[in-house]
Design a protein around this motif. Structure first.
Motif, PDB file in Angstrom:
ATOM      1  N   GLY A 173     -12.100   4.911  10.096  1.00 50.60           N
ATOM      2  CA  GLY A 173     -13.039   3.887   9.676  1.00 50.60           C
ATOM      3  C   GLY A 173     -14.463   4.241  10.066  1.00 50.60           C
ATOM      4  O   GLY A 173     -14.696   4.984  11.020  1.00 50.60           O
ATOM      5  N   THR A 174     -15.393   3.706   9.300  1.00 50.62           N
ATOM      6  CA  THR A 174     -16.821   3.893   9.535  1.00 50.62           C
ATOM      7  C   THR A 174     -17.470   2.526   9.665  1.00 50.62           C
ATOM      8  O   THR A 174     -17.103   1.597   8.936  1.00 50.62           O
ATOM      9  CB  THR A 174     -17.468   4.678   8.373  1.00 50.62           C
ATOM     10  N   MET A 225       0.835  -1.186   0.000  1.00 46.61           N
ATOM     11  CA  MET A 225       0.000   0.000   0.000  1.00 46.61           C
ATOM     12  C   MET A 225       0.874   1.242   0.000  1.00 46.61           C
ATOM     13  O   MET A 225       1.866   1.307   0.715  1.00 46.61           O
ATOM     14  CB  MET A 225      -0.921  -0.002   1.212  1.00 46.61           C
ATOM     15  N   LYS A 226       0.487   2.205  -0.794  1.00 46.46           N
ATOM     16  CA  LYS A 226       1.237   3.451  -0.907  1.00 46.46           C
ATOM     17  C   LYS A 226       0.699   4.512   0.054  1.00 46.46           C
ATOM     18  O   LYS A 226      -0.405   4.399   0.571  1.00 46.46           O
ATOM     19  CB  LYS A 226       1.148   3.982  -2.332  1.00 46.46           C
ATOM     20  N   ASP A 227       1.498   5.543   0.231  1.00 52.31           N
ATOM     21  CA  ASP A 227       1.080   6.722   0.972  1.00 52.31           C
ATOM     22  C   ASP A 227       0.568   7.752  -0.024  1.00 52.31           C
ATOM     23  O   ASP A 227       0.894   7.708  -1.211  1.00 52.31           O
ATOM     24  CB  ASP A 227       2.252   7.317   1.756  1.00 52.31           C
ATOM     25  N   MET A 228      -0.218   8.694   0.488  1.00 55.93           N
ATOM     26  CA  MET A 228      -0.722   9.789  -0.344  1.00 55.93           C
ATOM     27  C   MET A 228      -0.389  11.118   0.325  1.00 55.93           C
ATOM     28  O   MET A 228      -0.194  11.177   1.542  1.00 55.93           O
ATOM     29  CB  MET A 228      -2.235   9.676  -0.545  1.00 55.93           C
ATOM     30  N   LEU A 229      -0.339  12.165  -0.483  1.00 58.45           N
ATOM     31  CA  LEU A 229      -0.067  13.513   0.002  1.00 58.45           C
ATOM     32  C   LEU A 229      -1.282  14.375  -0.307  1.00 58.45           C
ATOM     33  O   LEU A 229      -1.854  14.301  -1.396  1.00 58.45           O
ATOM     34  CB  LEU A 229       1.169  14.077  -0.714  1.00 58.45           C
ATOM     35  N   VAL A 230      -1.673  15.183   0.666  1.00 58.14           N
ATOM     36  CA  VAL A 230      -2.821  16.082   0.461  1.00 58.14           C
ATOM     37  C   VAL A 230      -2.444  17.501   0.874  1.00 58.14           C
ATOM     38  O   VAL A 230      -1.815  17.711   1.913  1.00 58.14           O
ATOM     39  CB  VAL A 230      -4.083  15.584   1.219  1.00 58.14           C
ATOM     40  N   ARG A 231      -2.804  18.434   0.016  1.00 58.14           N
ATOM     41  CA  ARG A 231      -2.573  19.862   0.277  1.00 58.14           C
ATOM     42  C   ARG A 231      -3.659  20.337   1.227  1.00 58.14           C
ATOM     43  O   ARG A 231      -4.848  20.143   0.980  1.00 58.14           O
ATOM     44  CB  ARG A 231      -2.619  20.615  -1.047  1.00 58.14           C
ATOM     45  N   LEU A 232      -3.263  20.969   2.321  1.00 60.50           N
ATOM     46  CA  LEU A 232      -4.213  21.373   3.354  1.00 60.50           C
ATOM     47  C   LEU A 232      -4.722  22.803   3.203  1.00 60.50           C
ATOM     48  O   LEU A 232      -5.659  23.203   3.891  1.00 60.50           O
ATOM     49  CB  LEU A 232      -3.572  21.211   4.740  1.00 60.50           C
ATOM     50  N   MET A 233      -4.134  23.553   2.293  1.00 66.86           N
ATOM     51  CA  MET A 233      -4.497  24.968   2.166  1.00 66.86           C
ATOM     52  C   MET A 233      -5.864  25.171   1.520  1.00 66.86           C
ATOM     53  O   MET A 233      -6.491  26.202   1.720  1.00 66.86           O
ATOM     54  CB  MET A 233      -3.437  25.721   1.344  1.00 66.86           C
ATOM     55  N   GLU A 234      -6.329  24.226   0.718  1.00 66.96           N
ATOM     56  CA  GLU A 234      -7.591  24.409   0.006  1.00 66.96           C
ATOM     57  C   GLU A 234      -8.502  23.199   0.192  1.00 66.96           C
ATOM     58  O   GLU A 234      -8.992  22.611  -0.773  1.00 66.96           O
ATOM     59  CB  GLU A 234      -7.312  24.652  -1.480  1.00 66.96           C
ATOM     60  N   ALA A 268     -12.219  12.950  -2.451  1.00 66.00           N
ATOM     61  CA  ALA A 268     -12.658  13.737  -1.286  1.00 66.00           C
ATOM     62  C   ALA A 268     -11.808  14.980  -1.048  1.00 66.00           C
ATOM     63  O   ALA A 268     -12.355  16.045  -0.737  1.00 66.00           O
ATOM     64  CB  ALA A 268     -12.672  12.867  -0.035  1.00 66.00           C
ATOM     65  N   VAL A 269     -10.480  14.850  -1.178  1.00 66.61           N
ATOM     66  CA  VAL A 269      -9.601  15.971  -0.819  1.00 66.61           C
ATOM     67  C   VAL A 269      -8.463  16.216  -1.808  1.00 66.61           C
ATOM     68  O   VAL A 269      -7.535  16.956  -1.511  1.00 66.61           O
ATOM     69  CB  VAL A 269      -9.025  15.801   0.611  1.00 66.61           C
ATOM     70  N   GLY A 270      -8.527  15.585  -2.975  1.00 66.52           N
ATOM     71  CA  GLY A 270      -7.493  15.806  -3.988  1.00 66.52           C
ATOM     72  C   GLY A 270      -6.146  15.205  -3.649  1.00 66.52           C
ATOM     73  O   GLY A 270      -5.120  15.668  -4.153  1.00 66.52           O
ATOM     74  N   ALA A 271      -6.116  14.174  -2.829  1.00 69.62           N
ATOM     75  CA  ALA A 271      -4.851  13.534  -2.446  1.00 69.62           C
ATOM     76  C   ALA A 271      -4.193  12.883  -3.656  1.00 69.62           C
ATOM     77  O   ALA A 271      -4.878  12.413  -4.576  1.00 69.62           O
ATOM     78  CB  ALA A 271      -5.087  12.503  -1.349  1.00 69.62           C
ATOM     79  N   LYS A 272      -2.871  12.841  -3.645  1.00 76.09           N
ATOM     80  CA  LYS A 272      -2.080  12.258  -4.728  1.00 76.09           C
ATOM     81  C   LYS A 272      -1.177  11.171  -4.172  1.00 76.09           C
ATOM     82  O   LYS A 272      -0.601  11.320  -3.083  1.00 76.09           O
ATOM     83  CB  LYS A 272      -1.201  13.322  -5.395  1.00 76.09           C
ATOM     84  N   GLY A 299      -5.659   2.398   1.639  1.00 72.47           N
ATOM     85  CA  GLY A 299      -6.419   1.347   0.985  1.00 72.47           C
ATOM     86  C   GLY A 299      -7.224   1.960  -0.156  1.00 72.47           C
ATOM     87  O   GLY A 299      -6.891   1.785  -1.322  1.00 72.47           O
ATOM     88  N   PRO A 300      -8.276   2.748   0.152  1.00 75.13           N
ATOM     89  CA  PRO A 300      -9.143   3.302  -0.898  1.00 75.13           C
ATOM     90  C   PRO A 300      -8.606   4.619  -1.480  1.00 75.13           C
ATOM     91  O   PRO A 300      -9.113   5.698  -1.184  1.00 75.13           O
ATOM     92  CB  PRO A 300     -10.465   3.523  -0.166  1.00 75.13           C
ATOM     93  N   ALA A 301      -7.586   4.529  -2.337  1.00 74.26           N
ATOM     94  CA  ALA A 301      -6.956   5.732  -2.890  1.00 74.26           C
ATOM     95  C   ALA A 301      -7.953   6.620  -3.622  1.00 74.26           C
ATOM     96  O   ALA A 301      -7.876   7.854  -3.528  1.00 74.26           O
ATOM     97  CB  ALA A 301      -5.807   5.336  -3.819  1.00 74.26           C
TER      98      ALA A 301
END
Length: 159
Positions: free
Chosen positions: A94-95, A1-10, A138-142, A130-132
């Protein structure tokens, strides 16, 4: 499984979805508090297992507690933690299976990321995704190239 990066400014605004879930489903979103540690960690253990329970317990050791929860009355429906395994890492989250698809996870994600932004971060890492597609939408993660070898690579496992 990979990591993702998300910009928090927007980050997207989740307040409309949050209000809709409150009115329609009677779901309240809030930061967990210390007296609930045993209840939240037991629920996470039952729903998601021991590793996530451990991370939740770390989130409860922070001040303020780095765990957001969703509840209907006295029923826990979901949770989201940050800065549990490492600084600037979001997760676990988790939900409850029967409540998925309503937007609970999205609200918890955005509230947690907003908390990280308030800490001064410009970007956050979502670890071991898991769910990339969910995070991307949802937040534009890469996805982070080369992140298959991550902080979890030598995780002790029960044999």
């Amino acid at each position: 499984m990979k990591d993702m990066l998300v910009r928090l400014m927007e980050l997207p605004n989740a307040s409309e979805l949050e209000m809709k879930l409150l009115e329609k489903e009677k779901i309240v979103f809030r930061r967990a508090i210390a007296p609930e540690k045993h209840l939240v960690s037991e629920w996470v253990m039952e729903q998601f297992g021991a590793y996530w329970k451990s991370e939740v317990e770390v989130a409860f050791s922070r001040q303020p507690i780095s765990c957001w929860i969703a509840q209907r009355g006295n029923q826990l429906l979901g949770f989201a933690c940050y800065e549990s395994t490492a600084r600037n890492f979001f997760g676990p989250t988790g939900t409850q299976e029967s409540e998925r698809g309503k937007g609970i996870g999205k609200v918890l994600l955005i509230k947690s990321l907003e908390s990280m932004r308030e800490m001064g971060y410009a970007y956050a890492i979502i670890g071991g995704v898991g769910p990339a597609e969910f995070y991307e939408k949802a937040v534009g993660a890469k996805l982070i190239d080369g992140s298959e070898i991550s902080i979890y690579q030598h995780l002790l496992r029960k044999s």
